[in-house]
Enzyme design. Structure first.
Site, mmCIF file in Angstrom:
data_model
loop_
_atom_site.group_PDB
_atom_site.id
_atom_site.type_symbol
_atom_site.label_atom_id
_atom_site.label_comp_id
_atom_site.label_asym_id
_atom_site.label_seq_id
_atom_site.Cartn_x
_atom_site.Cartn_y
_atom_site.Cartn_z
ATOM 1 N N ASP A 50 -21.825 28.148 18.131
ATOM 2 C CA ASP A 50 -20.703 27.953 17.217
ATOM 3 C C ASP A 50 -19.997 29.266 16.902
ATOM 4 O O ASP A 50 -20.538 30.346 17.138
ATOM 5 C CB ASP A 50 -21.222 27.388 15.891
ATOM 6 C CG ASP A 50 -21.404 25.888 15.978
ATOM 7 O OD1 ASP A 50 -20.994 25.294 16.981
ATOM 8 O OD2 ASP A 50 -21.964 25.328 15.020
ATOM 9 N N LYS A 72 -14.451 26.656 16.489
ATOM 10 C CA LYS A 72 -13.039 26.819 16.218
ATOM 11 C C LYS A 72 -12.640 28.249 16.560
ATOM 12 O O LYS A 72 -13.348 29.178 16.246
ATOM 13 C CB LYS A 72 -12.824 26.602 14.718
ATOM 14 C CG LYS A 72 -11.512 25.976 14.362
ATOM 15 C CD LYS A 72 -11.407 25.825 12.862
ATOM 16 C CE LYS A 72 -12.062 24.551 12.378
ATOM 17 N NZ LYS A 72 -11.746 24.219 11.003
ATOM 18 N N MET A 187 -18.065 27.359 2.159
ATOM 19 C CA MET A 187 -16.715 26.928 2.559
ATOM 20 C C MET A 187 -15.798 26.776 1.352
ATOM 21 O O MET A 187 -14.999 25.840 1.279
ATOM 22 C CB MET A 187 -16.799 25.590 3.327
ATOM 23 C CG MET A 187 -17.570 25.711 4.623
ATOM 24 S SD MET A 187 -17.848 24.143 5.463
ATOM 25 C CE MET A 187 -19.395 23.617 4.732
#
Ligand code: SAH
Length: 284
Positions: A50, A72, A187
């Site tokens: 990741d 991402k 987050m």
């Protein structure tokens, strides 16, 4: 480099062809990998990692291992979760020794449960290797103990995003703020204004200490010390970017004495007794 490490305490697990090890990589510093993760890295044919996995960690893999990025990057949307899980199934079925490497702990806000479930649903044998989660290890690198006897008997880990990417509206912020003395928010940067407001509305004091730790445990680690009332402005002024852990609670004050990285760099403790408990000799 040998295929697997030899460990003093006897045989260690083999990452066999067709298996997937779902491994936590810890928050960043490669030294925070577990021995099982390292053992897996040394054996894997394929590593699916990741965005939060620090590149240095991949240096511990076999040189000829295939490295597949599944995160991402550059503002592009992340690979769909189901696609990642099915890719793992495919790789395992092709007889690869697969290491799925995720930042922190795979089962802490990491969707590791979903991946493991899909693998097991497809009859792929799985080993789970926990990792040090950013909300614990990352704070420790900032000199903040996630529990401290004088401060908290409980801690709440919260995500600042829900599945839609919005502030988790399903969360009961009043209950959360009343539920424990220390909150650790993953987050949370994007929605910090909403979160801070919700906590203030729920009765947390505006002068409550808050720390924001970005890139924790890496050479780029930054720490912002602020309060709930000033968080939003200070955060904007700092231009700090995710990934970040936000810690709300008085344990943040312990950084004034426990900032061990600052001490190692020659700084002096700002306050040897930030909670006003008296020095150990006086306590005795
Ligand atoms: N499974 C991970 C969490 C994944 S969710 C774990 O256990 O740590 C992603 C969030 O984790 C980021 O948005 C941030 O809140 C946090 N995070 C992960 N690594 C971090 C780091 N090195 N520094 C600060 N926050 C981090």
């Amino acid at each position: 480099m040998t295929d697997s490490l030899s460990f003093p305490s006897g045989p260690w697990p083999t990452l066999a062809p067709g298996w997937v090890w779902l491994c936590g990589a810890g928050p960043g510093d490669p030294g925070l990998l577990t021995l099982h993760a390292l053992n897996g890295l040394r054996q894997a044919d394929v590593i699916v990692y990741d965005a939060l996995v620090q590149p240095d960690i991949l240096d511990w893999a076999r040189e000829d291992a295939e490295r597949i990025f599944a995160g991402k990057r550059g503002g592009k949307p992340s690979a769909r979760q189901v696609d990642i899980s099915l890719r793992l199934v495919e790789l395992a079925r092709a007889g690869k020794r697969v290491l799925r490497l995720k930042g922190g702990d795979p089962f802490v806000f990491g969707r590791g449960g979903e991946e493991a479930q899909t693998l097991i649903q497809h009859d792929i044998p799985v080993r789970i290797v926990p990792g040090i989660s950013a909300g614990i290890g990352g704070l420790a690198y900032a000199g903040i103990p996630v529990t401290h006897r004088d401060v908290n008997q409980s801690v709440t880990f919260v995500t600042g995003h829900d599945q839609s990417g919005e502030t988790p509206s399903s969360l009961n912020w009043t209950a959360i703020s009343q539920g424990s003395q220390v909150l650790v928010i993953y987050m949370g940067i994007k929605h910090a204004p909403v979160i801070a407001k919700a906590l203030l509305n729920a009765g947390r004091p505006a002068d409550e200490p808050v720390a924001v730790v970005t890139q924790a445990t890496t050479p780029d680690q930054r720490v912002l010390e602020t309060t709930l009332g000033t968080l939003v402005d200070d955060l904007a002024a700092s231009a700090m970017q995710p990934p970040a852990i936000i810690c709300v609670g008085r344990s943040v004050l312990m950084r004034q004495v426990l900032d061990w990285q600052g001490l190692a760099a020659g700084e002096k403790p700002r306050n040897l007794d930030p909670l006003g408990r008296g020095r150990p000799a006086e306590q005795a």
